[in-house]
Design a protein around this motif. Sequence first.
Motif, PDB file in Angstrom:
ATOM      1  N   GLY A   1       0.798  -1.214   0.000  1.00  0.00           N
ATOM      2  CA  GLY A   1       0.000   0.000   0.000  1.00  0.00           C
ATOM      3  C   GLY A   1       0.836   1.273   0.000  1.00  0.00           C
ATOM      4  O   GLY A   1       0.297   2.363   0.009  1.00  0.00           O
TER       5      GLY A   1
ATOM      6  N   THR B   1       2.771   4.428  -0.914  1.00  0.00           N
ATOM      7  CA  THR B   1       2.674   5.351  -2.037  1.00  0.00           C
ATOM      8  C   THR B   1       3.846   6.314  -2.061  1.00  0.00           C
ATOM      9  O   THR B   1       4.486   6.508  -3.086  1.00  0.00           O
TER      10      THR B   1
ATOM     11  N   MET C   1       0.667  10.273   2.959  1.00  0.00           N
ATOM     12  CA  MET C   1      -0.405  10.274   1.959  1.00  0.00           C
ATOM     13  C   MET C   1      -1.736  10.752   2.527  1.00  0.00           C
ATOM     14  O   MET C   1      -2.407  11.581   1.932  1.00  0.00           O
TER      15      MET C   1
ATOM     16  N   PHE D   1      -3.835  14.303   1.181  1.00  0.00           N
ATOM     17  CA  PHE D   1      -5.179  14.380   0.602  1.00  0.00           C
ATOM     18  C   PHE D   1      -6.031  15.448   1.269  1.00  0.00           C
ATOM     19  O   PHE D   1      -6.809  16.112   0.606  1.00  0.00           O
TER      20      PHE D   1
ATOM     21  N   LEU E   1     -10.773  12.402   2.052  1.00  0.00           N
ATOM     22  CA  LEU E   1     -11.109  13.453   1.095  1.00  0.00           C
ATOM     23  C   LEU E   1     -12.579  13.389   0.673  1.00  0.00           C
ATOM     24  O   LEU E   1     -13.263  14.408   0.616  1.00  0.00           O
ATOM     25  N   PHE E   2     -13.066  12.188   0.390  1.00  0.00           N
ATOM     26  CA  PHE E   2     -14.402  12.076  -0.193  1.00  0.00           C
ATOM     27  C   PHE E   2     -15.502  11.853   0.840  1.00  0.00           C
ATOM     28  O   PHE E   2     -16.659  12.139   0.571  1.00  0.00           O
TER      29      PHE E   2
ATOM     30  N   VAL F   1      -4.163  -6.353   1.189  1.00  0.00           N
ATOM     31  CA  VAL F   1      -3.351  -6.129   2.389  1.00  0.00           C
ATOM     32  C   VAL F   1      -3.963  -6.822   3.595  1.00  0.00           C
ATOM     33  O   VAL F   1      -3.269  -7.490   4.369  1.00  0.00           O
ATOM     34  N   LEU F   2      -5.296  -6.684   3.759  1.00  0.00           N
ATOM     35  CA  LEU F   2      -5.932  -7.304   4.918  1.00  0.00           C
ATOM     36  C   LEU F   2      -5.826  -8.820   4.835  1.00  0.00           C
ATOM     37  O   LEU F   2      -5.555  -9.497   5.831  1.00  0.00           O
TER      38      LEU F   2
ATOM     39  N   THR G   1      -6.781  -2.737  -0.396  1.00  0.00           N
ATOM     40  CA  THR G   1      -7.129  -3.009   0.999  1.00  0.00           C
ATOM     41  C   THR G   1      -7.433  -4.481   1.203  1.00  0.00           C
ATOM     42  O   THR G   1      -6.966  -5.092   2.169  1.00  0.00           O
TER      43      THR G   1
ATOM     44  N   GLY H   1      -3.176  -1.682   9.589  1.00  0.00           N
ATOM     45  CA  GLY H   1      -2.843  -2.368   8.352  1.00  0.00           C
ATOM     46  C   GLY H   1      -3.390  -1.676   7.122  1.00  0.00           C
ATOM     47  O   GLY H   1      -2.889  -1.866   6.016  1.00  0.00           O
ATOM     48  N   ILE H   2      -4.418  -0.867   7.291  1.00  0.00           N
ATOM     49  CA  ILE H   2      -4.994  -0.183   6.137  1.00  0.00           C
ATOM     50  C   ILE H   2      -3.975   0.815   5.575  1.00  0.00           C
ATOM     51  O   ILE H   2      -3.462   1.641   6.318  1.00  0.00           O
ATOM     52  N   PRO H   3      -3.655   0.716   4.279  1.00  0.00           N
ATOM     53  CA  PRO H   3      -2.649   1.617   3.710  1.00  0.00           C
ATOM     54  C   PRO H   3      -3.071   3.073   3.829  1.00  0.00           C
ATOM     55  O   PRO H   3      -4.260   3.394   3.796  1.00  0.00           O
ATOM     56  N   SER H   4      -2.077   3.960   3.962  1.00  0.00           N
ATOM     57  CA  SER H   4      -2.423   5.348   4.270  1.00  0.00           C
ATOM     58  C   SER H   4      -3.110   6.027   3.096  1.00  0.00           C
ATOM     59  O   SER H   4      -3.884   6.958   3.289  1.00  0.00           O
ATOM     60  N   VAL H   5      -2.877   5.564   1.883  1.00  0.00           N
ATOM     61  CA  VAL H   5      -3.552   6.186   0.738  1.00  0.00           C
ATOM     62  C   VAL H   5      -5.068   5.950   0.821  1.00  0.00           C
ATOM     63  O   VAL H   5      -5.874   6.771   0.373  1.00  0.00           O
ATOM     64  N   ILE H   6      -5.447   4.848   1.496  1.00  0.00           N
ATOM     65  CA  ILE H   6      -6.878   4.566   1.673  1.00  0.00           C
ATOM     66  C   ILE H   6      -7.493   5.573   2.650  1.00  0.00           C
ATOM     67  O   ILE H   6      -8.587   6.091   2.428  1.00  0.00           O
ATOM     68  N   TYR H   7      -6.751   5.847   3.745  1.00  0.00           N
ATOM     69  CA  TYR H   7      -7.220   6.881   4.664  1.00  0.00           C
ATOM     70  C   TYR H   7      -7.371   8.205   3.920  1.00  0.00           C
ATOM     71  O   TYR H   7      -8.280   8.987   4.177  1.00  0.00           O
TER      72      TYR H   7
ATOM     73  N   ALA I   1      -7.647   9.973  -7.652  1.00  0.00           N
ATOM     74  CA  ALA I   1      -8.559  10.471  -6.621  1.00  0.00           C
ATOM     75  C   ALA I   1      -8.523  11.993  -6.573  1.00  0.00           C
ATOM     76  O   ALA I   1      -9.536  12.637  -6.330  1.00  0.00           O
ATOM     77  N   LEU I   2      -7.338  12.584  -6.806  1.00  0.00           N
ATOM     78  CA  LEU I   2      -7.225  14.036  -6.729  1.00  0.00           C
ATOM     79  C   LEU I   2      -7.593  14.717  -8.040  1.00  0.00           C
ATOM     80  O   LEU I   2      -7.542  15.924  -8.153  1.00  0.00           O
TER      81      LEU I   2
ATOM     82  N   ILE J   1      -8.021   8.800   0.601  1.00  0.00           N
ATOM     83  CA  ILE J   1      -9.168   8.886  -0.310  1.00  0.00           C
ATOM     84  C   ILE J   1     -10.465   8.918   0.499  1.00  0.00           C
ATOM     85  O   ILE J   1     -11.389   9.679   0.194  1.00  0.00           O
ATOM     86  N   TRP J   2     -10.506   8.163   1.590  1.00  0.00           N
ATOM     87  CA  TRP J   2     -11.690   8.167   2.447  1.00  0.00           C
ATOM     88  C   TRP J   2     -11.840   9.533   3.117  1.00  0.00           C
ATOM     89  O   TRP J   2     -12.934  10.104   3.183  1.00  0.00           O
TER      90      TRP J   2
ATOM     91  N   ALA K   1      -8.519   1.243  -4.602  1.00  0.00           N
ATOM     92  CA  ALA K   1      -8.360   1.272  -3.148  1.00  0.00           C
ATOM     93  C   ALA K   1      -8.933   0.009  -2.519  1.00  0.00           C
ATOM     94  O   ALA K   1      -8.333  -0.587  -1.618  1.00  0.00           O
TER      95      ALA K   1
ATOM     96  N   TRP L   1     -11.383   4.501  -6.303  1.00  0.00           N
ATOM     97  CA  TRP L   1     -12.050   3.745  -5.239  1.00  0.00           C
ATOM     98  C   TRP L   1     -11.906   2.252  -5.474  1.00  0.00           C
ATOM     99  O   TRP L   1     -11.642   1.488  -4.532  1.00  0.00           O
TER     100      TRP L   1
ATOM    101  N   SER M   1      -2.346  -9.794   5.854  1.00  0.00           N
ATOM    102  CA  SER M   1      -2.003  -9.704   7.276  1.00  0.00           C
ATOM    103  C   SER M   1      -2.778 -10.736   8.088  1.00  0.00           C
ATOM    104  O   SER M   1      -2.284 -11.203   9.110  1.00  0.00           O
TER     105      SER M   1
END
Lengths: 280, 330
Positions: free
Chosen positions: A207, A209, B257, B261, B146-147, A263-264, A260, B135-141, A241-242, B143-144, A256, A253, A267
């Motif tokens: 994940g 970036t 990240m 955002f 932001l939107f 990754v989940l 996710t 564990g959730i990647p920071s890019v997911i935080y 996204a931007l 996009i969430w 994403a 999305w 883990s």
Amino acid sequence: MMDLYRRRRLRNQVVISLSFAATVFGLGWLALILGRLVIEGAGGLSLKVFTEMTPPPGSDGGLLNPIVGSLIITVLAVLIGTPVGILAGTYMAEYGRYSRLTQVVRFINDILLSAPSILIGLFIYEVMVAPMGHFSGVAGAVALAMLVIPVVVRTTEDMLQLVPKELREAASALGMPLAYVIRKVSYRAARAGIVTGVLLAVARISGETAPLLFTALNNQFFSANLNAPMASLPAVIFQFALSPYRDWQRLAWTGALIITLAVLALSIVARALASSRKMS
Amino acid sequence: MVDVALRGAAPAELAAASRARILGRLRLTDTVFRNLTRLAAICVLVILAGVMLSLFRASLPAISAFGLGFLVEQVWNPVTERFGALAPIYGTIITSFIAMAIAVPIGLLITLFLTELCPMWLRRPIGIAIELLAGIPSVIYGIWGLFVFAPFLQRTLQPALIDIFGPVPILSSVFAGPPYGIGVLTAGLILAIMVLPFITSVSRDVFEAVPPVLKEAAYGLGCTTWEVMRYVVLPYTRVGVIGGIMLALGRALGETMAVTFVIGNAHRVSPSLLAPGTTISATIANEFTEAVGDLYTSALIALGLILFVITFSVLAVARYLLLRIERRIG
């Protein structure tokens, strides 16, 4: 007297309810984020996502090139980082368990474990991208390898420490040299744990970036050329996204959601592997 | 080697020679492997040294152009090539501060729940769920945030804050301005969610290391759960808890990240938490690939160097504290 008693009970109950509330609060975020991710991402999830290239704004497309790019970069990063990590962990647990070097390395490694990944990106930009004159997939892989190493070092060392020393003594008593004891006995006994470490490292980097932005950059087109800029899923999510385009945002999305889930899943598998070991 | 001993049919000298050869080979393998592992261990040190040296070397042009004034200058103008780090430094510190102010009490309360109150069978699943947040990647935080999160705050929390604190003298400027949704406060809140699992997992480890006999004695005296926590567990584990908090702080300071955002990327120091701002890592992420000119690039890398110094010190203190409690627990 009764007053004091009541006050203490009351205070206790307040704290207990707060602690319930905090737990609900924490779990709530997880549910909110994952739920929203599924709602927004699942709609766009179709076969096309895995078979078509990223589109120009306003037209249809998928995420094939970033998915392939991410896979290539991740695999390469693991191939570079894992051997170094395992060897370093081996030194710390087997050869130099009590040496000064081990203590210093352990301390530095723990810092690297939580160091900001964007700095690793800048570092690789300075030592690889700037001298080469262009962004490249291989620079991205090396940057991610720098993040793999500390995770693997840490788990390898921990797992080798858990191997009972009687096993090593028995092997040594048979006349095996240390290099053989480590490879034939210690590694085998700690295998599940070391694999867990590698899986955790993959989960960590898939994940990521920030380190890719200045190394692998991004690529609108399909490219498996390691010497050229390469698309990756996180970088595409960031870009799309931007952007102001609705269909790009939708693809972001979907990407994403894919990351996710991957990754989940990684883990959870790693965790299951680790706990099955602990019980046996 | 057992084979060598059994090959008795060969003449004695021959056996001795082949035995010596095999032993020599084994010794060589051992030496090679040993040095290989040591080299790999040194590699870890080289990475950190490399990061430090390359950041320092690349930021020299900016350092010689602006000197120490770089740290306190607010202007960030790529056109006139005047750069100052005050706004990003301020943003980094203030977002991390908001994050810690929220995450520390909540994280400790969750730990209290997990170690004292939660039924045994629920501890593992809830613990894992909280750790999945990490564990959730920071890019997911990002996009969430932001939107979903920023528009939500724009509609609810931010207007409420403006209404409540509007008439209060000092706080009215802290919560001033139109609710943009994105901004310093939003970034801080998202960071709080992100670092929560780090605080919980470290403090859980140290809480569980408290000898049961201490807690039992306190309960036996009639202490309530809160009193056991406050007067037995926390004093015993203080160093470890602080270590965990510093670890989380290190994360928050360097997080890129998610912050990029939602912070709005505005190079100014505003007293209002609702205004857009920037952090060191967000500035680098946003501007680095588009930076033209050596001085611009160098100024961005100098920001990176500042971030390196800050996070390195925080993480080093964190590790030192955790090391101390590890030794005590044994």
